[in-house]
Every structure is written in C-alpha cells, then in structure tokens.
Design a protein around this motif. Structure first.
Motif, mmCIF file in Angstrom:
data_model
loop_
_atom_site.group_PDB
_atom_site.id
_atom_site.type_symbol
_atom_site.label_atom_id
_atom_site.label_comp_id
_atom_site.label_asym_id
_atom_site.label_seq_id
_atom_site.Cartn_x
_atom_site.Cartn_y
_atom_site.Cartn_z
ATOM 1 N N ARG A 43 0.825 -1.207 0.000
ATOM 2 C CA ARG A 43 0.000 0.000 0.000
ATOM 3 C C ARG A 43 0.865 1.266 0.000
ATOM 4 O O ARG A 43 0.675 2.170 -0.787
ATOM 5 C CB ARG A 43 -0.868 -0.052 1.263
ATOM 6 N N GLU A 44 1.854 1.231 0.915
ATOM 7 C CA GLU A 44 2.744 2.399 1.040
ATOM 8 C C GLU A 44 3.497 2.679 -0.273
ATOM 9 O O GLU A 44 3.688 3.829 -0.654
ATOM 10 C CB GLU A 44 3.741 2.118 2.171
ATOM 11 N N PHE A 45 3.904 1.619 -0.955
ATOM 12 C CA PHE A 45 4.714 1.776 -2.168
ATOM 13 C C PHE A 45 3.875 1.900 -3.434
ATOM 14 O O PHE A 45 4.411 2.015 -4.524
ATOM 15 C CB PHE A 45 5.630 0.559 -2.356
ATOM 16 N N SER A 46 2.562 1.829 -3.302
ATOM 17 C CA SER A 46 1.743 1.778 -4.513
ATOM 18 C C SER A 46 1.633 3.131 -5.200
ATOM 19 O O SER A 46 1.386 4.153 -4.562
ATOM 20 C CB SER A 46 0.340 1.285 -4.162
ATOM 21 N N SER A 47 1.784 3.114 -6.514
ATOM 22 C CA SER A 47 1.613 4.359 -7.280
ATOM 23 C C SER A 47 0.137 4.592 -7.581
ATOM 24 O O SER A 47 -0.222 5.586 -8.185
ATOM 25 C CB SER A 47 2.392 4.273 -8.595
ATOM 26 N N LEU A 48 -0.737 3.655 -7.171
ATOM 27 C CA LEU A 48 -2.123 3.709 -7.645
ATOM 28 C C LEU A 48 -3.160 3.947 -6.554
ATOM 29 O O LEU A 48 -4.289 4.341 -6.876
ATOM 30 C CB LEU A 48 -2.478 2.386 -8.350
ATOM 31 N N VAL A 49 -2.819 3.695 -5.278
ATOM 32 C CA VAL A 49 -3.842 3.810 -4.233
ATOM 33 C C VAL A 49 -4.412 5.231 -4.216
ATOM 34 O O VAL A 49 -3.677 6.219 -4.231
ATOM 35 C CB VAL A 49 -3.275 3.414 -2.849
ATOM 36 N N GLY A 50 -5.729 5.306 -4.244
ATOM 37 C CA GLY A 50 -6.404 6.606 -4.231
ATOM 38 C C GLY A 50 -6.622 7.176 -5.632
ATOM 39 O O GLY A 50 -7.330 8.172 -5.789
ATOM 40 N N GLU A 51 -6.019 6.552 -6.640
ATOM 41 C CA GLU A 51 -6.144 7.085 -8.017
ATOM 42 C C GLU A 51 -7.373 6.507 -8.713
ATOM 43 O O GLU A 51 -7.793 5.384 -8.421
ATOM 44 C CB GLU A 51 -4.912 6.684 -8.847
ATOM 45 N N ARG A 52 -7.886 7.278 -9.655
ATOM 46 C CA ARG A 52 -8.948 6.759 -10.535
ATOM 47 C C ARG A 52 -8.276 6.097 -11.725
ATOM 48 O O ARG A 52 -7.394 6.692 -12.350
ATOM 49 C CB ARG A 52 -9.842 7.909 -11.022
ATOM 50 N N VAL A 53 -8.681 4.882 -11.996
ATOM 51 C CA VAL A 53 -8.017 4.139 -13.068
ATOM 52 C C VAL A 53 -9.028 3.421 -13.948
ATOM 53 O O VAL A 53 -10.175 3.194 -13.550
ATOM 54 C CB VAL A 53 -7.036 3.070 -12.498
ATOM 55 N N SER A 54 -8.536 3.089 -15.129
ATOM 56 C CA SER A 54 -9.293 2.207 -16.002
ATOM 57 C C SER A 54 -8.420 0.963 -16.175
ATOM 58 O O SER A 54 -7.238 1.070 -16.512
ATOM 59 C CB SER A 54 -9.498 2.925 -17.336
ATOM 60 N N VAL A 55 -8.983 -0.201 -15.876
ATOM 61 C CA VAL A 55 -8.201 -1.438 -15.977
ATOM 62 C C VAL A 55 -8.784 -2.273 -17.107
ATOM 63 O O VAL A 55 -9.963 -2.627 -17.073
ATOM 64 C CB VAL A 55 -8.264 -2.251 -14.658
ATOM 65 N N SER A 56 -7.940 -2.559 -18.120
ATOM 66 C CA SER A 56 -8.476 -3.433 -19.166
ATOM 67 C C SER A 56 -8.175 -4.878 -18.803
ATOM 68 O O SER A 56 -7.036 -5.250 -18.522
ATOM 69 C CB SER A 56 -7.963 -3.047 -20.542
ATOM 70 N N THR A 57 -9.228 -5.656 -18.773
ATOM 71 C CA THR A 57 -9.121 -7.072 -18.416
ATOM 72 C C THR A 57 -9.555 -7.870 -19.649
ATOM 73 O O THR A 57 -9.988 -7.283 -20.644
ATOM 74 C CB THR A 57 -10.066 -7.419 -17.251
ATOM 75 N N GLY A 58 -9.454 -9.192 -19.536
ATOM 76 C CA GLY A 58 -9.894 -10.045 -20.643
ATOM 77 C C GLY A 58 -11.349 -9.789 -21.010
ATOM 78 O O GLY A 58 -11.766 -10.007 -22.149
ATOM 79 N N GLU A 59 -12.127 -9.304 -20.032
ATOM 80 C CA GLU A 59 -13.566 -9.108 -20.288
ATOM 81 C C GLU A 59 -13.945 -7.628 -20.439
ATOM 82 O O GLU A 59 -15.039 -7.234 -20.048
ATOM 83 C CB GLU A 59 -14.384 -9.695 -19.132
ATOM 84 N N GLY A 60 -13.040 -6.815 -20.917
ATOM 85 C CA GLY A 60 -13.362 -5.394 -21.123
ATOM 86 C C GLY A 60 -12.748 -4.521 -20.049
ATOM 87 O O GLY A 60 -11.981 -5.001 -19.208
#
Ligand code: BT5
Length: 258
Positions: A205-222
């Motif tokens: 958590r401490e090292f994450s560049s993403l916690v608290g960010e809004r993201v779009s994650v592309s997965t196999g299902e969209g």
C-alpha cells in the motif's frame, strides 16, 4: 565497480541469501532467462536457482510483448521457485516481487520508486522494472528486468527510464542484484510462512503508485473504471466502482484517468 561483470564469483562474493541465487547459471547472451530457467526445471535445478544474462535477444514481457534487454546495462534474470502451494493461485508473486524491488532499490539509491500493480516499478510514471512470473507447475519462474545503467532508450520506449538516468551516475549491478535477492528472499519466506501476501500488504500500500487514483483497468472481459483502494492478500487490485461496489481484479492493464 570495476568491470561490473555479472560473473558467478562476483555475485557469490556479495550474496547474503541462503536459498535465492545459491545456484547460478550466468550467461553472456540468452534469448530469454525465463525460457532457460523453465528448461532447467526439467533438469532438476534446485529452488532458488538464478539464471542471469548480460543481454537477452528475445526478452519477453506479458502477453507476448518484448522486453528490451541490451548488453551489460541492466539486470535481466530469472529465479526458479517451488512454493509447494497451489501454484495456480500465485498471481501474487509478481506483486510480491515488485514490493521487494521497490524496497531494495530505495535502500540502494534513495530514489522514490513506486510499485505499479501488477508487475512494474516506476519513477514519476516512467518504467524502471518489469516482472514476469510464469507458472509451470510445480514451479514458478520469476523473471525480473531492471534498467540499471542505460543512458538512453529506443524511440519506441518513450516512458522507460533507468537508475543511471535518474541518479546521474552508474551503479554496480552486482551490488544491486545482491540487495534485490536478499529482499526477495525475506519477502518470499514471509509469504510462505503466512500463506499469502498479508505480511506485505502494508508495504504494498505504502509503495503503490495507484492507491487513491482513478483508473481504467483493461481485463480479458473489457475495461473496468474505478478508484483504487488497495491490494488484497492474493495480490488482487481492489477497485471501488461508481456503484460503490468493490471489485477485486486478478490481472489487467492499468491506466490512470484524470
Ligand atoms: C513486463 O511485461 O514488464 C515484464 C518484463 C519482464 C522482463 C524480464 S527480464 C528477465 C526475464 N526474462 C524474460 O524474458 N523476461 C523477464 P509488460 O508489463 O507486458 O511490459 C512490456 C512492455 O514494457 C513492452 O511492451 C514495452 O512497452 C515496455 N518495455 C519493454 N522493454 C522495456 C524496458 N527495458 N524498460 C521499460 N519498458 C520496457
């Protein structure tokens, strides 16, 4: 840092681990250290075996992508692990490796490196390391690429960076490798003792560049849109959707959304 050659003797001289890297297969050039490590599992190579090359001709990333691995400039290596667990569930090993990498690189350089789920280390959004964990039951081949002494990158990699570029001076690859292997060994034994990432979640958590960010994650299902809450003990990314529902994601490509 004279020479800075990745020889078996130089590596063993600085290595403080008990398992990882105790057997070393060092090569001048390989297609892919992951491919060689996979072949070695068939020949009975012990857990912790390290396959390392000065260059890779066909270094690989996820989904058949290429990993740029020029001669003498980076750390391109693979570890053979045999976790004696249900290896199918081990997507968490790349998360583990990225946390260990951040810790070791911060200790060696004091640079504010971050982990970008599921398998990168980044500096101000630029990619410094990539991890490719390939499951080949009962083994996992954990492949790691770290851009260490590159002064430049090909035009196709505009968002790549190296420790040398960030620090303004070259770094001993052997010393960094020994530090990374020691940290990985500590974190891997915590993981085995607890049967999951639980003891590493604070650092994830401490090292994450993403916690608290809004993201779009592309997965196999969209694509899935949401806010990153953290990572769970199986290494899944926890996303809060606009409905308020929390969705754990096993794999995918993350893009930050402003
Ligand atoms: C990864 O894949 O980041 C996993 C890379 C793992 C490389 C190691 S090296 C030792 C071992 N042996 C192997 O054959 N592989 C492993 P992925 O998330 O799919 O990212 C790949 C993408 O990163 C490429 O499509 C490029 O856009 C970019 N890329 C390629 N080479 C790079 C480099 N040296 N530095 C930064 N970005 C790079």
């Amino acid at each position: 840092m004279t020479g800075d050659i990745l020889s078996v003797d130089e590596i063993l001289e600085g290595l403080k681990t008990t398992c990882l890297g105790r057997r070393i297969y060092a090569h001048d050039s390989l297609d892919s250290t992951n491919a060689t490590a996979k072949a070695l599992t068939k020949d009975g190579a012990p857990e912790g075996s390290l396959v390392i090359a000065e260059e890779q001709k066909r270094g690989r990333g996820r989904f058949g992508r290429e990993w740029y691995s020029p001669k003498g400039l980076g750390l391109w290596f693979s570890l053979i692990l045999r976790p004696e667990k249900d290896v199918e569930k081990l997507c968490s090993l790349s998360v583990l490796a990225s946390v260990s990498l951040v810790q070791a690189i911060r200790a060696s350089t004091a640079l504010p490196v971050l982990a970008r789920w599921p398998n990168d280390c980044v500096l101000q959004g630029r990619k410094l390391c990539g991890v490719l964990a390939e499951i080949d039951p009962p083994f996992v081949v954990l492949g790691i690429g770290i851009n260490v002494n590159n002064s430049s990158f090909p035009a196709e990699l505009p968002t790549a960076t190296s420790l040398r570029k960030e620090l303004g001076k070259p770094l001993s690859r052997v010393e960094l490798l020994c530090q990374v292997l020691l940290q990985l060994e500590r974190d891997y034994s915590l993981f085995l003792q607890h049967g999951g990432l639980e003891p590493l979640l604070g650092r994830a958590r401490e090292f994450s560049s993403l916690v608290g960010e809004r993201v779009s994650v592309s997965t196999g299902e969209g694509s899935v849109l949401g806010e990153v809450l953290g990572i769970d003990e199986e290494g899944r990314l926890l996303l809060r959707l606009s409905s308020g529902k929390i969705r754990p994601l096993i794999a995918g490509e993350v893009r930050q959304v402003r």
